[in-house]
Design a protein around this motif. Sequence first.
Motif, PDB file in Angstrom:
ATOM      1  N   ALA A  24      -4.184 -17.669   2.492  1.00  0.00           N
ATOM      2  CA  ALA A  24      -4.926 -16.639   2.031  1.00  0.00           C
ATOM      3  C   ALA A  24      -5.274 -15.587   2.722  1.00  0.00           C
ATOM      4  CB  ALA A  24      -6.380 -17.677   3.072  1.00  0.00           C
ATOM      5  N   ALA A  25      -4.838 -15.544   3.890  1.00  0.00           N
ATOM      6  CA  ALA A  25      -5.100 -13.408   4.626  1.00  0.00           C
ATOM      7  C   ALA A  25      -4.261 -13.036   2.983  1.00  0.00           C
ATOM      8  CB  ALA A  25      -4.807 -13.531   6.050  1.00  0.00           C
ATOM      9  N   LEU A  26      -3.180 -13.753   3.207  1.00  0.00           N
ATOM     10  CA  LEU A  26      -1.806 -12.936   2.639  1.00  0.00           C
ATOM     11  C   LEU A  26      -2.074 -12.457   1.171  1.00  0.00           C
ATOM     12  CD1 LEU A  26       1.617 -12.116   1.577  1.00  0.00           C
ATOM     13  CD2 LEU A  26       2.076 -14.230   1.604  1.00  0.00           C
ATOM     14  N   VAL A  27      -3.144 -13.482  -0.158  1.00  0.00           N
ATOM     15  CA  VAL A  27      -3.633 -13.231  -0.835  1.00  0.00           C
ATOM     16  C   VAL A  27      -4.813 -12.656  -1.202  1.00  0.00           C
ATOM     17  CG1 VAL A  27      -4.553 -14.157  -2.761  1.00  0.00           C
ATOM     18  CG2 VAL A  27      -2.616 -15.878  -1.038  1.00  0.00           C
ATOM     19  N   LEU A  28      -5.690 -11.882   0.798  1.00  0.00           N
ATOM     20  CA  LEU A  28      -6.666 -11.047   0.523  1.00  0.00           C
ATOM     21  C   LEU A  28      -5.583  -9.497   0.406  1.00  0.00           C
ATOM     22  CD1 LEU A  28      -9.886 -11.291   0.560  1.00  0.00           C
ATOM     23  CD2 LEU A  28      -9.207 -11.529   2.800  1.00  0.00           C
ATOM     24  N   PHE A  29      -5.129  -9.890   0.973  1.00  0.00           N
ATOM     25  CA  PHE A  29      -4.762  -8.329   1.988  1.00  0.00           C
ATOM     26  C   PHE A  29      -4.137  -7.616   0.604  1.00  0.00           C
ATOM     27  CE2 PHE A  29      -5.358  -9.719   6.455  1.00  0.00           C
ATOM     28  CZ  PHE A  29      -6.100  -8.347   6.613  1.00  0.00           C
ATOM     29  N   ALA A  30      -2.782  -8.676  -0.051  1.00  0.00           N
ATOM     30  CA  ALA A  30      -2.407  -8.311  -1.776  1.00  0.00           C
ATOM     31  C   ALA A  30      -3.475  -8.109  -2.917  1.00  0.00           C
ATOM     32  CB  ALA A  30      -1.347  -9.344  -1.520  1.00  0.00           C
ATOM     33  N   VAL A  31      -4.267  -8.598  -2.637  1.00  0.00           N
ATOM     34  CA  VAL A  31      -4.717  -8.542  -3.803  1.00  0.00           C
ATOM     35  C   VAL A  31      -5.758  -6.857  -3.260  1.00  0.00           C
ATOM     36  CG1 VAL A  31      -7.435  -8.917  -4.988  1.00  0.00           C
ATOM     37  CG2 VAL A  31      -5.345 -10.667  -4.720  1.00  0.00           C
ATOM     38  N   ALA A  32      -6.449  -6.546  -2.448  1.00  0.00           N
ATOM     39  CA  ALA A  32      -6.409  -5.345  -1.622  1.00  0.00           C
ATOM     40  C   ALA A  32      -5.712  -4.436  -1.831  1.00  0.00           C
ATOM     41  CB  ALA A  32      -7.097  -5.497   0.231  1.00  0.00           C
ATOM     42  N   PHE A  33      -4.792  -4.740  -1.818  1.00  0.00           N
ATOM     43  CA  PHE A  33      -3.165  -3.710  -1.844  1.00  0.00           C
ATOM     44  C   PHE A  33      -3.497  -2.784  -2.961  1.00  0.00           C
ATOM     45  CE2 PHE A  33       0.684  -1.898  -1.758  1.00  0.00           C
ATOM     46  CZ  PHE A  33       0.833  -1.002  -1.092  1.00  0.00           C
ATOM     47  N   ALA A  34      -3.528  -4.050  -4.423  1.00  0.00           N
ATOM     48  CA  ALA A  34      -3.062  -3.602  -5.767  1.00  0.00           C
ATOM     49  C   ALA A  34      -3.821  -2.840  -5.638  1.00  0.00           C
ATOM     50  CB  ALA A  34      -2.813  -5.068  -6.010  1.00  0.00           C
ATOM     51  N   VAL A  35      -5.860  -3.344  -5.420  1.00  0.00           N
ATOM     52  CA  VAL A  35      -6.514  -2.380  -5.833  1.00  0.00           C
ATOM     53  C   VAL A  35      -6.573  -1.290  -5.528  1.00  0.00           C
ATOM     54  CG1 VAL A  35      -9.062  -2.537  -5.410  1.00  0.00           C
ATOM     55  CG2 VAL A  35      -8.073  -4.333  -6.001  1.00  0.00           C
ATOM     56  N   THR A  36      -5.811  -0.637  -5.012  1.00  0.00           N
ATOM     57  CA  THR A  36      -6.574   0.820  -4.051  1.00  0.00           C
ATOM     58  C   THR A  36      -5.250   1.627  -4.856  1.00  0.00           C
ATOM     59  OG1 THR A  36      -4.119   0.146  -2.541  1.00  0.00           O
ATOM     60  CG2 THR A  36      -6.571  -0.136  -1.213  1.00  0.00           C
ATOM     61  N   PHE A  37      -4.423   0.986  -5.862  1.00  0.00           N
ATOM     62  CA  PHE A  37      -3.770   1.704  -7.073  1.00  0.00           C
ATOM     63  C   PHE A  37      -4.962   2.436  -7.959  1.00  0.00           C
ATOM     64  CE2 PHE A  37      -0.857   0.698  -4.563  1.00  0.00           C
ATOM     65  CZ  PHE A  37       0.578   0.874  -4.447  1.00  0.00           C
ATOM     66  N   SER A  38      -5.776   1.852  -7.980  1.00  0.00           N
ATOM     67  CA  SER A  38      -6.846   2.578  -9.312  1.00  0.00           C
ATOM     68  C   SER A  38      -7.566   3.551  -8.665  1.00  0.00           C
ATOM     69  CB  SER A  38      -7.045   1.534  -9.968  1.00  0.00           C
ATOM     70  OG  SER A  38      -8.249   0.831  -8.882  1.00  0.00           O
ATOM     71  N   TRP A  39      -7.422   4.201  -7.455  1.00  0.00           N
ATOM     72  CA  TRP A  39      -8.207   4.965  -7.005  1.00  0.00           C
ATOM     73  C   TRP A  39      -7.522   5.949  -7.116  1.00  0.00           C
ATOM     74  CZ3 TRP A  39      -9.906   1.536  -1.743  1.00  0.00           C
ATOM     75  CH2 TRP A  39     -10.662   0.729  -2.099  1.00  0.00           C
ATOM     76  N   PRO A  40      -8.853   6.613  -6.183  1.00  0.00           N
ATOM     77  CA  PRO A  40      -7.964   8.617  -6.170  1.00  0.00           C
ATOM     78  C   PRO A  40      -6.747   8.316  -4.735  1.00  0.00           C
ATOM     79  CG  PRO A  40     -10.247   8.692  -6.172  1.00  0.00           C
ATOM     80  CD  PRO A  40     -10.068   7.338  -6.046  1.00  0.00           C
ATOM     81  N   GLU A  41      -5.568   9.121  -4.741  1.00  0.00           N
ATOM     82  CA  GLU A  41      -5.062   9.605  -3.493  1.00  0.00           C
ATOM     83  C   GLU A  41      -5.481   9.480  -2.098  1.00  0.00           C
ATOM     84  OE1 GLU A  41      -1.774   8.432  -1.874  1.00  0.00           O
ATOM     85  OE2 GLU A  41      -1.958   7.939  -3.390  1.00  0.00           O
ATOM     86  N   ALA A  42      -6.236  10.457  -2.381  1.00  0.00           N
ATOM     87  CA  ALA A  42      -7.292  10.765  -0.918  1.00  0.00           C
ATOM     88  C   ALA A  42      -8.396   9.678  -0.006  1.00  0.00           C
ATOM     89  CB  ALA A  42      -8.106  11.713  -0.588  1.00  0.00           C
ATOM     90  N   ALA A  43      -9.089   8.661  -1.335  1.00  0.00           N
ATOM     91  CA  ALA A  43      -9.766   7.624  -1.083  1.00  0.00           C
ATOM     92  C   ALA A  43      -8.649   6.088  -0.524  1.00  0.00           C
ATOM     93  CB  ALA A  43     -10.582   7.736  -2.114  1.00  0.00           C
ATOM     94  N   ALA A  44      -7.633   6.531  -1.079  1.00  0.00           N
ATOM     95  CA  ALA A  44      -6.873   5.178  -0.950  1.00  0.00           C
ATOM     96  C   ALA A  44      -5.519   4.863  -0.097  1.00  0.00           C
ATOM     97  CB  ALA A  44      -5.916   5.058  -1.593  1.00  0.00           C
ATOM     98  N   ARG A  45      -5.800   6.175   0.572  1.00  0.00           N
ATOM     99  CA  ARG A  45      -4.945   6.297   1.410  1.00  0.00           C
ATOM    100  C   ARG A  45      -5.703   5.184   2.917  1.00  0.00           C
ATOM    101  NH1 ARG A  45      -4.071  12.015   3.738  1.00  0.00           N
ATOM    102  NH2 ARG A  45      -3.966  11.852   1.507  1.00  0.00           N
ATOM    103  N   PHE A  46      -5.926   5.446   3.795  1.00  0.00           N
ATOM    104  CA  PHE A  46      -6.408   4.042   4.929  1.00  0.00           C
ATOM    105  C   PHE A  46      -6.467   2.482   4.409  1.00  0.00           C
ATOM    106  CE2 PHE A  46      -9.587   2.000   7.891  1.00  0.00           C
ATOM    107  CZ  PHE A  46      -8.077   2.355   9.352  1.00  0.00           C
ATOM    108  N   PRO A  47      -7.706   2.341   3.485  1.00  0.00           N
ATOM    109  CA  PRO A  47      -7.313   1.509   2.589  1.00  0.00           C
ATOM    110  C   PRO A  47      -5.836   0.459   2.521  1.00  0.00           C
ATOM    111  CG  PRO A  47      -9.635   2.519   1.793  1.00  0.00           C
ATOM    112  CD  PRO A  47      -8.693   3.346   2.182  1.00  0.00           C
TER     113      PRO A  47
END
Length: 173
Positions: A24-47
């Motif tokens: 479950a943690a793997l799926v949650l973190f993978a989804v969170a990682f994928a979502v960051t690619f729709s954000w601006p680079e500066a905002a997505a760096r830490f997440p």
Amino acid sequence: MTTTDVTPTRARRTSGPDGAIAAAALVLFAVAFAVTFSWPEAAARFPRMASGVGVLFALAVLVTVLWRRRAAPGPQAGAEPGDDPDDGEYVFATAGRGAWLRALGWVAGYLLLLVAYGLFTASGVFALAYLRFCGRRSWLFSAVYAAVLVLVLLASFRWFVHVPVPQGFIRFA
């Protein structure tokens, strides 16, 4: 033809929930990682960094759980479940009031240091004190560990992701 021992050993009994939580943690973190690619680079760096590390750790836990389940030996003669003093469940189940109070005291001390002096100073002082007095490590090991910890925190938050970290109420001039 060989028979496989399917007796539910301690490793097999605990691997089910551990594996489910890791998956479950793997799926949650993978989804969170994928979502960051729709954000601006500066905002997505830490997440992106945090969720990427989460993916790696969850994957490592999942592989470890599956490996432990596969390699779990059958029950040994005379062994009672929960007799291993290095097992986390055994430690939590048998710890007395004094051990719990000491552990909570260390946590409270760290939180007080965090509020008073901020993340960098509190983490360094806590690591030094905890390793030296509770972990009974040498002064040299404790000091080097604390210094490396502070450098990693500084590099992560100030120099790499440029995230402002509260300094605490007491500041050094």
